[in-house]
Scaffold this active site. Structure first.
Site, PDB file in Angstrom:
ATOM      1  N   GLU A  25     -41.952 -30.105 -47.883  1.00  0.00           N
ATOM      2  CA  GLU A  25     -42.878 -28.972 -47.742  1.00  0.00           C
ATOM      3  C   GLU A  25     -42.426 -27.835 -48.651  1.00  0.00           C
ATOM      4  O   GLU A  25     -41.265 -27.812 -49.087  1.00  0.00           O
ATOM      5  CB  GLU A  25     -42.916 -28.489 -46.294  1.00  0.00           C
ATOM      6  CG  GLU A  25     -41.564 -28.035 -45.769  1.00  0.00           C
ATOM      7  CD  GLU A  25     -41.662 -27.051 -44.607  1.00  0.00           C
ATOM      8  OE1 GLU A  25     -42.446 -26.098 -44.708  1.00  0.00           O
ATOM      9  OE2 GLU A  25     -40.932 -27.239 -43.620  1.00  0.00           O
ATOM     10  N   LYS A  85     -49.294 -18.914 -46.754  1.00  0.00           N
ATOM     11  CA  LYS A  85     -48.902 -20.083 -45.967  1.00  0.00           C
ATOM     12  C   LYS A  85     -50.129 -20.952 -45.713  1.00  0.00           C
ATOM     13  O   LYS A  85     -51.146 -20.467 -45.229  1.00  0.00           O
ATOM     14  CB  LYS A  85     -48.324 -19.541 -44.654  1.00  0.00           C
ATOM     15  CG  LYS A  85     -47.690 -20.520 -43.731  1.00  0.00           C
ATOM     16  CD  LYS A  85     -47.014 -19.729 -42.601  1.00  0.00           C
ATOM     17  CE  LYS A  85     -46.824 -20.564 -41.362  1.00  0.00           C
ATOM     18  NZ  LYS A  85     -46.312 -19.754 -40.239  1.00  0.00           N
ATOM     19  N   VAL A 106     -45.374 -27.796 -42.398  1.00  0.00           N
ATOM     20  CA  VAL A 106     -45.226 -29.191 -41.983  1.00  0.00           C
ATOM     21  C   VAL A 106     -46.605 -29.826 -41.747  1.00  0.00           C
ATOM     22  O   VAL A 106     -46.861 -30.948 -42.196  1.00  0.00           O
ATOM     23  CB  VAL A 106     -44.355 -29.287 -40.706  1.00  0.00           C
ATOM     24  CG1 VAL A 106     -44.385 -30.692 -40.121  1.00  0.00           C
ATOM     25  CG2 VAL A 106     -42.919 -28.855 -41.011  1.00  0.00           C
ATOM     26  N   ASP A 138     -50.019 -19.853 -28.648  1.00  0.00           N
ATOM     27  CA  ASP A 138     -49.452 -20.149 -29.959  1.00  0.00           C
ATOM     28  C   ASP A 138     -48.650 -21.454 -29.961  1.00  0.00           C
ATOM     29  O   ASP A 138     -47.495 -21.495 -29.557  1.00  0.00           O
ATOM     30  CB  ASP A 138     -48.577 -18.979 -30.421  1.00  0.00           C
ATOM     31  CG  ASP A 138     -48.166 -19.098 -31.886  1.00  0.00           C
ATOM     32  OD1 ASP A 138     -48.428 -20.161 -32.498  1.00  0.00           O
ATOM     33  OD2 ASP A 138     -47.598 -18.135 -32.430  1.00  0.00           O
ATOM     34  N   SER A 140     -47.810 -24.542 -32.681  1.00  0.00           N
ATOM     35  CA  SER A 140     -47.942 -24.874 -34.100  1.00  0.00           C
ATOM     36  C   SER A 140     -48.832 -26.099 -34.325  1.00  0.00           C
ATOM     37  O   SER A 140     -48.771 -27.081 -33.577  1.00  0.00           O
ATOM     38  CB  SER A 140     -46.559 -25.141 -34.690  1.00  0.00           C
ATOM     39  OG  SER A 140     -46.685 -25.569 -36.025  1.00  0.00           O
ATOM     40  N   ASP A 142     -48.299 -28.112 -36.468  1.00  0.00           N
ATOM     41  CA  ASP A 142     -47.394 -29.198 -36.891  1.00  0.00           C
ATOM     42  C   ASP A 142     -47.453 -30.365 -35.903  1.00  0.00           C
ATOM     43  O   ASP A 142     -47.409 -31.536 -36.307  1.00  0.00           O
ATOM     44  CB  ASP A 142     -45.945 -28.705 -36.956  1.00  0.00           C
ATOM     45  CG  ASP A 142     -45.708 -27.680 -38.057  1.00  0.00           C
ATOM     46  OD1 ASP A 142     -46.641 -27.410 -38.842  1.00  0.00           O
ATOM     47  OD2 ASP A 142     -44.580 -27.150 -38.134  1.00  0.00           O
ATOM     48  N   LYS A 159     -37.707 -24.996 -34.630  1.00  0.00           N
ATOM     49  CA  LYS A 159     -37.165 -23.680 -34.938  1.00  0.00           C
ATOM     50  C   LYS A 159     -36.500 -23.058 -33.719  1.00  0.00           C
ATOM     51  O   LYS A 159     -36.984 -23.177 -32.602  1.00  0.00           O
ATOM     52  CB  LYS A 159     -38.297 -22.760 -35.411  1.00  0.00           C
ATOM     53  CG  LYS A 159     -38.752 -23.063 -36.805  1.00  0.00           C
ATOM     54  CD  LYS A 159     -39.965 -22.244 -37.183  1.00  0.00           C
ATOM     55  CE  LYS A 159     -41.159 -22.576 -36.318  1.00  0.00           C
ATOM     56  NZ  LYS A 159     -42.382 -21.871 -36.736  1.00  0.00           N
TER      57      LYS A 159
HETATM   58  N1  PSU Z   1     -38.760 -23.697 -39.529  1.00  0.00           N
HETATM   59  C1  PSU Z   1     -37.855 -23.061 -40.310  1.00  0.00           C
HETATM   60  N2  PSU Z   1     -38.305 -22.486 -41.450  1.00  0.00           N
HETATM   61  C2  PSU Z   1     -39.622 -22.512 -41.818  1.00  0.00           C
HETATM   62  C3  PSU Z   1     -40.564 -23.184 -40.976  1.00  0.00           C
HETATM   63  C4  PSU Z   1     -40.083 -23.767 -39.854  1.00  0.00           C
HETATM   64  O1  PSU Z   1     -36.676 -22.992 -39.979  1.00  0.00           O
HETATM   65  O2  PSU Z   1     -39.978 -21.978 -42.855  1.00  0.00           O
HETATM   66  C5  PSU Z   1     -42.014 -23.255 -41.380  1.00  0.00           C
HETATM   67  C6  PSU Z   1     -42.450 -24.705 -41.586  1.00  0.00           C
HETATM   68  O3  PSU Z   1     -43.221 -24.765 -42.757  1.00  0.00           O
HETATM   69  C7  PSU Z   1     -43.312 -24.999 -40.367  1.00  0.00           C
HETATM   70  C8  PSU Z   1     -43.947 -23.643 -40.141  1.00  0.00           C
HETATM   71  O4  PSU Z   1     -44.265 -26.003 -40.592  1.00  0.00           O
HETATM   72  O5  PSU Z   1     -42.864 -22.757 -40.349  1.00  0.00           O
HETATM   73  C9  PSU Z   1     -44.548 -23.508 -38.771  1.00  0.00           C
HETATM   74  O6  PSU Z   1     -45.257 -22.321 -38.693  1.00  0.00           O
HETATM   75  P1  PSU Z   1     -46.245 -22.035 -37.457  1.00  0.00           P
HETATM   76  O7  PSU Z   1     -45.354 -21.841 -36.264  1.00  0.00           O
HETATM   77  O8  PSU Z   1     -46.981 -20.804 -37.832  1.00  0.00           O
HETATM   78  O9  PSU Z   1     -47.115 -23.238 -37.328  1.00  0.00           O
HETATM   79 MN    MN Z   2     -47.716 -20.548 -34.829  1.00  0.00          MN
END
Ligand code: PSU
Ligand code: MN
Length: 312
Positions: A25, A85, A106, A138, A140, A142, A159
């Site tokens: 990614e 993003k 992801v 919220d 993700s 993913d 994370k």
């Molecule tokens: N975890 C990390 N660093 C990151 C991300 C996750 O330690 O940069 C990024 C990845 O690209 C993941 C995204 O897919 O954050 C998820 O964001 P959201 O929670 O907004 O879906």
């Molecule tokens: Mn999110």
């Protein structure tokens, strides 16, 4: 898809000649994932690790209204400077709208990997269920993307600032298999241990490849999450991480951030409140995941080009 999707020549050749490919990614290698210049450093280490393990890296992103799988050097440099993003749902609009630079998360990268015929993807940590998601909703994208595409995602858990237990439950609900890489505990990103117990442990790439092939033979559409703990020498102290996360979250809340902006803001705050200690840890785990992903990709090529029931 042909017009929207641009697969780099090295990746295309590798896919047709059965050389292992690992998708990457671009969000983690942009300033949204790691502070400059650690983001570029992280990419260099990750791609070198993939190559040293005999596989070809396929960095994904959006450039000039095309979804790129396998960015070349110049394209990669542009992606690292990206600040938009792109999740799975954003891919179509980004391509149609001619977005100049978009870094894929992801969810978007799993989607692109599947479209290009790449079965393995290495990252740092996936997104998941945020704390307080019962109110904010919220979660993700993913997780849904991994349920929809039969791709192996190698990560060191989710994370650090997410609700790990709730994310783990959601993966089960969605039908995403979670395999512990030489561990029976779901890793907690900067910390090796601490997550829920895993029912499946794998020791090598062949076991993961076999699981993916069997899953395909049985018609299960979902992917596999391979959970690889951070290398022992790079691990951080659990209590210090917990404290840093709550400090970072407090700082992020003060700025009134929400939705997709939360992750980059909390990550940046985390780097700041730990005096940068999370950065080498993040790089070390991403590199380790790249090595594991390359081994799995190598094992998959020995199963033949995606043939149902083919033996190694
Ligand atoms: N975890 C990390 N660093 C990151 C991300 C996750 O330690 O940069 C990024 C990845 O690209 C993941 C995204 O897919 O954050 C998820 O964001 P959201 O929670 O907004 O879906
Ligand atoms: Mn999110």
């Amino acid at each position: 898809m042909a017009e929207a999707l641009n697969v780099g020549s090295e990746v295309r050749d590798a896919l047709t000649s059965g050389i292992p490919v690992v998708a990457l990614e671009s969000t983690i290698f942009s300033a949204l994932g790691l502070p400059e210049p650690a983001n570029r450093q992280c990419f260099r280490r990750v791609q070198a690790a993939v190559r040293a393990s005999g596989a070809v890296p396929a960095l994904c992103g959006v450039l000039d209204g095309k979804a790129i799988v396998g960015a070349n050097f110049a394209q990669a440099e542009r992606l690292f400077d990206g600040s938009v993003k792109v999740g799975a749902r954003d891919l179509g609009p980004a391509v149609a709208g001619g977005l100049a630079i978009g870094v894929t998360t992801v969810s978007a990268t799993v989607t692109l990997a599947a479209a290009a015929g790449i079965e393995v993807f290495a990252t740092g940590g996936i997104g998941g269920v945020h704390r307080g998601a019962d109110r904010s909703g919220d979660v993700s994208a993913d997780l849904e993307a991994m349920a929809r595409h039969r791709v192996v995602v190698v990560s060191s858990g989710v994370k650090a600032f997410l609700d790990v237990a709730a994310t783990f439950e959601r993966l089960e609900t969605l039908g995403v298999a979670v395999l512990g890489w030489r561990t029976d505990r779901f890793p907690a990103f900067y910390v090796r241990d601490g997550g829920p117990e895993l029912s499946s442990v794998v020791r090598d790439g062949h076991q993961v490849a076999a699981a993916l092939r069997a899953s395909k033979d049985l018609g299960h559409p979902g992917g596999i999450l391979v959970a690889n703990p951070i290398p022992p020498d790079a691990e951080l102290d659990a209590a210090a991480v917990a404290e840093a996360v709550s400090d970072a979250e407090a700082a992020a809340r003060l700025d009134g951030v929400s939705g997709g902006d939360i992750t980059p803001v909390v990550l940046a705050a985390l780097a700041e409140v730990t005096g940068g200690a999370v950065v080498p840890a993040n790089i070390a785990l991403a590199e380790s995941n790249a090595v594991v992903a390359a081994e799995i990709a190598g094992a998959l090529t020995q199963y033949g080009a995606d043939e149902p029931g083919a033996a190694p």
